[in-house]
Every structure is written in C-alpha cells, then in structure tokens.
Design a protein around this motif. Structure first.
Motif, short mmCIF file in Angstrom:
data_model
loop_
_atom_site.label_atom_id
_atom_site.label_comp_id
_atom_site.label_asym_id
_atom_site.label_seq_id
_atom_site.Cartn_x
_atom_site.Cartn_y
_atom_site.Cartn_z
N LEU A 112 0.84 -1.20 0.00
CA LEU A 112 0.00 0.00 0.00
C LEU A 112 0.87 1.25 0.00
CD1 LEU A 112 -2.75 -0.98 2.61
CD2 LEU A 112 -3.15 -0.40 0.21
N ALA A 113 1.89 1.26 0.85
CA ALA A 113 2.78 2.43 0.95
C ALA A 113 3.53 2.67 -0.36
CB ALA A 113 3.77 2.25 2.10
N THR A 114 4.04 1.61 -0.96
CA THR A 114 4.79 1.75 -2.21
C THR A 114 3.91 2.30 -3.32
OG1 THR A 114 6.31 -0.03 -1.61
CG2 THR A 114 6.10 0.49 -3.97
N LEU A 115 2.73 1.71 -3.49
CA LEU A 115 1.84 2.18 -4.55
C LEU A 115 1.33 3.59 -4.29
CD1 LEU A 115 -0.15 -1.12 -5.16
CD2 LEU A 115 1.51 -0.06 -6.71
N THR A 116 1.07 3.91 -3.04
CA THR A 116 0.62 5.26 -2.68
C THR A 116 1.73 6.27 -2.99
OG1 THR A 116 -0.86 4.43 -0.97
CG2 THR A 116 -0.18 6.72 -0.78
N ARG A 117 2.97 5.93 -2.61
CA ARG A 117 4.11 6.82 -2.88
C ARG A 117 4.30 7.00 -4.39
NH1 ARG A 117 7.84 3.92 -0.99
NH2 ARG A 117 8.58 3.18 -2.99
N GLU A 118 4.24 5.89 -5.14
CA GLU A 118 4.42 5.98 -6.59
C GLU A 118 3.32 6.82 -7.24
OE1 GLU A 118 5.03 2.10 -8.33
OE2 GLU A 118 6.63 1.64 -6.90
N GLN A 119 2.08 6.65 -6.79
CA GLN A 119 1.00 7.46 -7.35
C GLN A 119 1.20 8.92 -7.01
OE1 GLN A 119 -1.87 6.59 -9.47
NE2 GLN A 119 -1.40 8.76 -9.65
N HIS A 120 1.62 9.20 -5.78
CA HIS A 120 1.89 10.57 -5.36
C HIS A 120 2.97 11.19 -6.24
CE1 HIS A 120 2.31 14.04 -2.76
NE2 HIS A 120 3.60 13.81 -2.71
N GLU A 121 4.05 10.45 -6.49
CA GLU A 121 5.13 10.95 -7.34
C GLU A 121 4.64 11.21 -8.76
OE1 GLU A 121 8.08 7.91 -6.81
OE2 GLU A 121 8.65 8.65 -4.83
N ARG A 122 3.77 10.33 -9.27
CA ARG A 122 3.20 10.53 -10.60
C ARG A 122 2.34 11.80 -10.62
NH1 ARG A 122 3.37 6.55 -14.23
NH2 ARG A 122 1.40 7.18 -15.17
N ASN A 123 1.57 12.00 -9.55
CA ASN A 123 0.73 13.22 -9.46
C ASN A 123 1.61 14.47 -9.47
OD1 ASN A 123 -1.40 11.46 -9.14
ND2 ASN A 123 -1.73 11.94 -6.98
N GLN A 124 2.70 14.43 -8.71
CA GLN A 124 3.59 15.58 -8.65
C GLN A 124 4.22 15.85 -10.02
OE1 GLN A 124 3.83 17.60 -5.93
NE2 GLN A 124 2.16 16.29 -5.29
N ALA A 125 4.63 14.80 -10.70
CA ALA A 125 5.26 14.94 -12.02
C ALA A 125 4.27 15.51 -13.03
CB ALA A 125 5.81 13.60 -12.50
N SER A 126 3.02 15.05 -12.99
CA SER A 126 2.04 15.55 -13.97
C SER A 126 1.67 17.00 -13.65
CB SER A 126 0.80 14.66 -14.01
OG SER A 126 0.08 14.72 -12.80
N THR A 127 1.71 17.39 -12.39
CA THR A 127 1.45 18.78 -12.01
C THR A 127 2.54 19.70 -12.57
OG1 THR A 127 0.32 18.09 -10.00
CG2 THR A 127 1.08 20.35 -10.07
N LEU A 128 3.77 19.20 -12.54
CA LEU A 128 4.89 20.00 -13.05
C LEU A 128 4.80 20.20 -14.56
CD1 LEU A 128 7.82 18.43 -11.02
CD2 LEU A 128 6.71 20.63 -10.62
N LEU A 129 4.12 19.29 -15.26
CA LEU A 129 4.01 19.39 -16.71
C LEU A 129 2.90 20.32 -17.17
CD1 LEU A 129 4.45 15.61 -17.62
CD2 LEU A 129 6.17 17.42 -17.76
N LEU A 130 2.01 20.71 -16.25
CA LEU A 130 0.90 21.59 -16.61
C LEU A 130 1.42 22.98 -16.94
CD1 LEU A 130 -1.78 20.58 -13.98
CD2 LEU A 130 -1.71 19.93 -16.38
N PRO A 131 0.81 23.64 -17.96
CA PRO A 131 1.26 25.00 -18.34
C PRO A 131 0.92 26.01 -17.26
CG PRO A 131 -0.56 24.29 -19.75
CD PRO A 131 -0.24 23.16 -18.81
#
Length: 131
Positions: A112-131
């Motif tokens: 649970l922790a690993t998947l939650t962390r990975e999803q959080h990192e993906r969310n952060q990365a996609s936020t950085l890509l927004l204009p």
C-alpha cells in the motif's frame, strides 16, 4: 481515469497481490504512452456492516466491534511520502488495515505504501508538466 484497488481481501494470496501491482503498473505504462492520466487509489480491505463478507468474518470468530473500528491509515512508517497520507487517511473510505488473507499484514502495508508513494510521485510529475 481513476481506478480503485483493494489489497488484503480474505483469501488473497501473495500471487494475487503481485498480479494487482502488475496491473496497476501496466495501466500507468499505458497512460504514459497515451493522452490522459490514470490514477490508482489503493486501499486496505475492510468489511462494511451488513455485507456477506462481514458476516462470514464474524461467523468465523472475528470480533465485529474490531472489524468495524475504522480509523486513519498512516503509511508514513511504511515509507509512504507524508504528503500523500491524505490518500489513505479518511476513515469513511480507507479504514485501518488488518490481515484477512494469506498475505502478511506487513506485506499488505508495505505494498500500500509503495503504490501510494508511486501514485503521489506521478501526481507531482504531472502537475509539473501543466502550463
């Protein structure tokens, strides 16, 4: 797209958890190569009152008060990013985690922790890509 996944279901085997993790990772790979986004919300299994699985567990000797004692899930001790705690913190959607299947609770929590962390990192990365 948001997919909700539950780990630790009664009767779940280590191979079942591995298959769930592979499925989530496959969805992420598909999303990485196509327009759109896939968010995986991962929760630990807990029975809801009045459901057949809750009745089965109480019939097998589980204490109903313990089964229904929902509370926060703090995965930070299991290496989840503290800022992602809210993903697994609301008692109405993500109750405390107990061992119900054949997978040790420590493995359920760490997955649970690993998947939650990975999803959080993906969310952060996609936020950085927004204009």
């Amino acid at each position: 797209m948001n997919g909700s996944f539950i780990l630790g279901f009664p009767g779940e085997s280590p191979d079942d958890i591995k298959a769930t993790v592979r499925h989530i990772q496959n969805l992420w790979r598909i999303a990485d190569n196509n327009p759109g986004d896939v968010r995986a919300s991962v929760f630990g299994f807990r029975p809801y009152p009045g459901t057949p699985v809750c009745q089965t567990l109480t019939d097998a000797g589980r204490d109903p008060d313990t089964l229904l004692a929902y509370g926060d899930v703090d995965l930070t001790e299991d290496d989840a990013d503290p800022t992602s705690r809210c993903v697994n913190a609301t008692s109405s959607t993500s109750p405390s985690v107990f061992q119900f299947g054949d997978v040790p609770l420590s493995k359920v929590r760490s997955t649970l922790a690993t998947l939650t962390r990975e999803q959080h990192e993906r969310n952060q990365a996609s936020t950085l890509l927004l204009p």
